[in-house]
Scaffold this motif. Structure first.
Motif, PDB file in Angstrom:
ATOM      1  N   GLU A  40       0.444  -1.192  -0.144  1.00  0.00           N
ATOM      2  CA  GLU A  40       0.066  -0.302   0.141  1.00  0.00           C
ATOM      3  C   GLU A  40       1.102   1.363  -0.190  1.00  0.00           C
ATOM      4  OE1 GLU A  40      -3.975   2.139  -0.293  1.00  0.00           O
ATOM      5  OE2 GLU A  40      -3.553  -0.096  -0.186  1.00  0.00           O
ATOM      6  N   ILE A  43       2.374   1.963  -3.514  1.00  0.00           N
ATOM      7  CA  ILE A  43       1.126   2.779  -4.304  1.00  0.00           C
ATOM      8  C   ILE A  43       0.739   4.118  -4.221  1.00  0.00           C
ATOM      9  CG2 ILE A  43      -0.556   2.201  -5.201  1.00  0.00           C
ATOM     10  CD1 ILE A  43       0.234  -1.357  -4.721  1.00  0.00           C
ATOM     11  N   ARG A 100      -5.255   1.842  -7.372  1.00  0.00           N
ATOM     12  CA  ARG A 100      -4.629   0.799  -6.627  1.00  0.00           C
ATOM     13  C   ARG A 100      -5.361  -0.801  -6.468  1.00  0.00           C
ATOM     14  NH1 ARG A 100      -7.580   0.369  -1.152  1.00  0.00           N
ATOM     15  NH2 ARG A 100      -8.152  -1.069  -1.534  1.00  0.00           N
TER      16      ARG A 100
END
Length: 105
Positions: A40, A43, A100
């Motif tokens: 995460e 990204i 995402r």
């Protein structure tokens, strides 16, 4: 991964990172969640580094600028292809959620 037509090398690497046991042919929710939590921040940094509109969304024109800044082929065809990969129409904008989802696959 086949449904999204991802490269076989990517699929293998994803499976290798997600599985707890290297001999297992699958992984559970906890392993998947752990891998996603590790990915995460990377990204999010990639999304923020793109030339975003004031609303924080990604438009085709910003994709063209980002491709040029990255010294990649910046043409209409590539921008449209990226918008299609983000699963949005070329006139619409792509949100972080779209980006995402593309990266997590």
């Amino acid at each position: 991964m086949r449904k999204r037509k991802l490269a076989q090398t990517y699929s293998r690497e994803f499976m290798r990172r997600a599985r707890r046991n290297p001999f297992s042919k699958s992984f559970g929710w906890k392993q998947f969640l752990s891998l996603m939590e590790r990915k995460e921040p990377t990204i999010l940094r990639a999304y923020i580094s793109l030339c975003l509109s004031e609303s924080g969304t990604l438009h085709k024109s910003e994709i063209l600028v980002s491709l040029k800044n990255a010294r990649l082929p910046a043409n209409e065809h590539n921008a449209v292809a990226m918008m299609q990969c983000l699963n949005v129409a070329t006139e619409e904008s792509g949100s972080y959620g779209h980006f995402r989802n593309l990266c997590f696959c």
